[in-house]
Design a protein around this motif. Structure first.
Motif, PDB file in Angstrom:
ATOM      1  N   ASN A   3       0.848  -1.186   0.000  1.00 30.37           N
ATOM      2  CA  ASN A   3       0.000   0.000   0.000  1.00 30.37           C
ATOM      3  C   ASN A   3       0.883   1.235   0.000  1.00 30.37           C
ATOM      4  OD1 ASN A   3      -1.507  -2.095   2.011  1.00 30.37           O
ATOM      5  ND2 ASN A   3      -2.938  -1.049   0.689  1.00 30.37           N
ATOM      6  N   LEU A   4       0.658   2.114  -0.952  1.00 27.22           N
ATOM      7  CA  LEU A   4       1.448   3.340  -1.030  1.00 27.22           C
ATOM      8  C   LEU A   4       1.173   4.246   0.162  1.00 27.22           C
ATOM      9  CD1 LEU A   4       3.469   4.886  -2.723  1.00 27.22           C
ATOM     10  CD2 LEU A   4       1.560   5.871  -4.001  1.00 27.22           C
ATOM     11  N   HIS A   5      -0.068   4.306   0.599  1.00 26.86           N
ATOM     12  CA  HIS A   5      -0.449   5.144   1.738  1.00 26.86           C
ATOM     13  C   HIS A   5      -1.136   4.277   2.786  1.00 26.86           C
ATOM     14  CE1 HIS A   5      -0.570   7.751  -1.857  1.00 26.86           C
ATOM     15  NE2 HIS A   5       0.112   8.567  -1.081  1.00 26.86           N
ATOM     16  N   LYS A   6      -0.728   4.436   4.028  1.00 27.36           N
ATOM     17  CA  LYS A   6      -1.343   3.681   5.113  1.00 27.36           C
ATOM     18  C   LYS A   6      -1.184   4.508   6.378  1.00 27.36           C
ATOM     19  CE  LYS A   6      -1.639  -0.973   6.769  1.00 27.36           C
ATOM     20  NZ  LYS A   6      -1.348  -2.336   6.434  1.00 27.36           N
ATOM     21  N   GLY A   7      -2.257   4.613   7.161  1.00 32.26           N
ATOM     22  CA  GLY A   7      -2.148   5.406   8.375  1.00 32.26           C
ATOM     23  C   GLY A   7      -3.241   5.122   9.362  1.00 32.26           C
ATOM     24  N   SER A   8      -3.064   5.681  10.546  1.00 31.39           N
ATOM     25  CA  SER A   8      -4.039   5.557  11.633  1.00 31.39           C
ATOM     26  C   SER A   8      -4.109   6.866  12.386  1.00 31.39           C
ATOM     27  CB  SER A   8      -3.631   4.464  12.618  1.00 31.39           C
ATOM     28  OG  SER A   8      -3.670   3.207  12.027  1.00 31.39           O
ATOM     29  N   VAL A   9      -5.296   7.179  12.859  1.00 32.64           N
ATOM     30  CA  VAL A   9      -5.498   8.306  13.751  1.00 32.64           C
ATOM     31  C   VAL A   9      -6.213   7.744  14.969  1.00 32.64           C
ATOM     32  CG1 VAL A   9      -6.625  10.532  14.082  1.00 32.64           C
ATOM     33  CG2 VAL A   9      -5.691   9.938  11.832  1.00 32.64           C
ATOM     34  N   ILE A  10      -5.651   8.001  16.151  1.00 32.21           N
ATOM     35  CA  ILE A  10      -6.216   7.461  17.385  1.00 32.21           C
ATOM     36  C   ILE A  10      -6.590   8.609  18.304  1.00 32.21           C
ATOM     37  CG2 ILE A  10      -5.781   6.012  19.402  1.00 32.21           C
ATOM     38  CD1 ILE A  10      -3.694   4.514  17.648  1.00 32.21           C
ATOM     39  N   LEU A  11      -7.838   8.605  18.745  1.00 32.51           N
ATOM     40  CA  LEU A  11      -8.313   9.571  19.733  1.00 32.51           C
ATOM     41  C   LEU A  11      -8.739   8.785  20.964  1.00 32.51           C
ATOM     42  CD1 LEU A  11     -10.572  11.765  17.429  1.00 32.51           C
ATOM     43  CD2 LEU A  11      -8.271  12.310  18.228  1.00 32.51           C
ATOM     44  N   ASP A  12      -8.200   9.158  22.113  1.00 32.48           N
ATOM     45  CA  ASP A  12      -8.487   8.426  23.334  1.00 32.48           C
ATOM     46  C   ASP A  12      -8.709   9.421  24.460  1.00 32.48           C
ATOM     47  OD1 ASP A  12      -8.443   5.638  24.554  1.00 32.48           O
ATOM     48  OD2 ASP A  12      -7.077   6.705  25.877  1.00 32.48           O
ATOM     49  N   TYR A  13      -9.845   9.316  25.122  1.00 35.80           N
ATOM     50  CA  TYR A  13     -10.121  10.199  26.253  1.00 35.80           C
ATOM     51  C   TYR A  13     -10.392   9.322  27.466  1.00 35.80           C
ATOM     52  CZ  TYR A  13     -11.617  14.172  28.949  1.00 35.80           C
ATOM     53  OH  TYR A  13     -11.691  15.149  29.909  1.00 35.80           O
ATOM     54  N   ARG A  14      -9.691   9.591  28.578  1.00 34.84           N
ATOM     55  CA  ARG A  14      -9.791   8.773  29.788  1.00 34.84           C
ATOM     56  C   ARG A  14     -10.075   9.636  31.007  1.00 34.84           C
ATOM     57  NH1 ARG A  14     -10.287   3.875  28.725  1.00 34.84           N
ATOM     58  NH2 ARG A  14      -9.681   3.731  26.583  1.00 34.84           N
ATOM     59  N   PHE A  15     -10.867   9.104  31.901  1.00 36.09           N
ATOM     60  CA  PHE A  15     -11.048   9.692  33.223  1.00 36.09           C
ATOM     61  C   PHE A  15     -10.226   8.855  34.196  1.00 36.09           C
ATOM     62  CE2 PHE A  15     -14.840  11.231  31.099  1.00 36.09           C
ATOM     63  CZ  PHE A  15     -14.920  12.542  31.558  1.00 36.09           C
ATOM     64  N   ALA A  16      -9.414   9.509  35.003  1.00 39.86           N
ATOM     65  CA  ALA A  16      -8.571   8.810  35.970  1.00 39.86           C
ATOM     66  C   ALA A  16      -9.397   8.382  37.183  1.00 39.86           C
ATOM     67  CB  ALA A  16      -7.419   9.711  36.402  1.00 39.86           C
ATOM     68  N   LYS A  17      -8.733   7.691  38.088  1.00 40.06           N
ATOM     69  CA  LYS A  17      -9.364   7.300  39.347  1.00 40.06           C
ATOM     70  C   LYS A  17      -9.750   8.572  40.101  1.00 40.06           C
ATOM     71  CE  LYS A  17      -7.799   3.441  41.287  1.00 40.06           C
ATOM     72  NZ  LYS A  17      -7.061   2.489  42.120  1.00 40.06           N
ATOM     73  N   ASN A  18     -10.937   8.604  40.654  1.00 39.07           N
ATOM     74  CA  ASN A  18     -11.475   9.757  41.391  1.00 39.07           C
ATOM     75  C   ASN A  18     -11.644  10.992  40.507  1.00 39.07           C
ATOM     76  OD1 ASN A  18     -11.456   8.211  43.799  1.00 39.07           O
ATOM     77  ND2 ASN A  18      -9.277   8.693  44.063  1.00 39.07           N
ATOM     78  N   ASP A  19     -11.877  10.780  39.230  1.00 35.50           N
ATOM     79  CA  ASP A  19     -12.079  11.887  38.287  1.00 35.50           C
ATOM     80  C   ASP A  19     -13.387  11.650  37.539  1.00 35.50           C
ATOM     81  OD1 ASP A  19     -11.620  14.146  36.754  1.00 35.50           O
ATOM     82  OD2 ASP A  19     -10.325  13.102  35.320  1.00 35.50           O
ATOM     83  N   GLY A  20     -14.160  12.666  37.306  1.00 34.82           N
ATOM     84  CA  GLY A  20     -15.381  12.542  36.521  1.00 34.82           C
ATOM     85  C   GLY A  20     -16.598  12.093  37.281  1.00 34.82           C
TER      86      GLY A  20
END
Length: 186
Positions: A3-20
């Motif tokens: 494949n001439l072009h290959k990619g990934s975009v990752i978006l990750d949102y996390r709440f920590a312990k005692n958050d949210g």
């Protein structure tokens, strides 16, 4: 796969312990967008050889003796592929270092129908070139041998279900899949 072009975009949102607050505490949402340009293939023509009607397209793809390239090798390219995956999860502390993670994972979130491979006779995933490019004498012989339903039967089994290509690989990417799971960590 080249494949001439290959990619990934990752978006990750996390709440920590005692958050949210109690609802979002130790939870997260993740999106992965994968994309790639198609891979090279060569359009080909030629006879189907000495085989049964049911195996003709498979044999054309797997047995190169009767194939004749109609363009320079690797000149054509399969279509681009785009896949969005999503994961929603929440962790719970049980005892000491033991925790439980509950997740919902959706692969191919938008149920995109991606073409992974194509038939070398047509350059399409939905036409192996057998029925639509038959010469009249061959089609008449198949219909005489198998009845007037031959065309519909061939399309249902070999094209819609991809049986003519299955020995080589898959024609289509995965449909949407939803997974619910538990993960125990210690």
């Amino acid at each position: 796969f080249n494949n001439l072009h290959k990619g990934s975009v990752i978006l990750d949102y996390r709440f920590a312990k005692n958050d949210g607050g109690p609802v979002f505490n130790q939870s997260g949402l993740n999106f992965i967008f994968n994309f790639n340009s198609g891979h090279p293939f060569t359009l080909a023509g030629g006879a189907y050889g000495q085989t049964s009607f049911a195996r003709s397209a498979v044999d054309f793809e797997t047995d190169t003796r009767s194939r004749e390239p109609v363009e320079p090798l690797g000149s054509s390219t399969t279509p681009w592929n785009f896949v969005f995956d999503m994961r929603l999860d929440k962790s719970f502390d049980l005892v000491n270092t033991l925790s439980l993670n509950i997740y919902l994972e959706v692969l191919n979130l938008f149920d995109t129908q991606n073409v992974l491979n194509v038939y070398s006779r047509t350059g399409l995933a939905e036409d192996d070139g057998f029925i639509n490019n038959f010469d009249a004498k061959e089609l008449e012989s198949a219909i005489t041998s198998y009845g007037p339903e031959f065309r519909d039967f061939y399309n249902d089994v070999n094209i819609k279900n991809g049986e003519t290509f299955r020995e080589i690989g898959e024609l289509w990417g995965i449909p949407r899949q939803v997974r619910l799971g538990l993960k125990l960590s210690f």
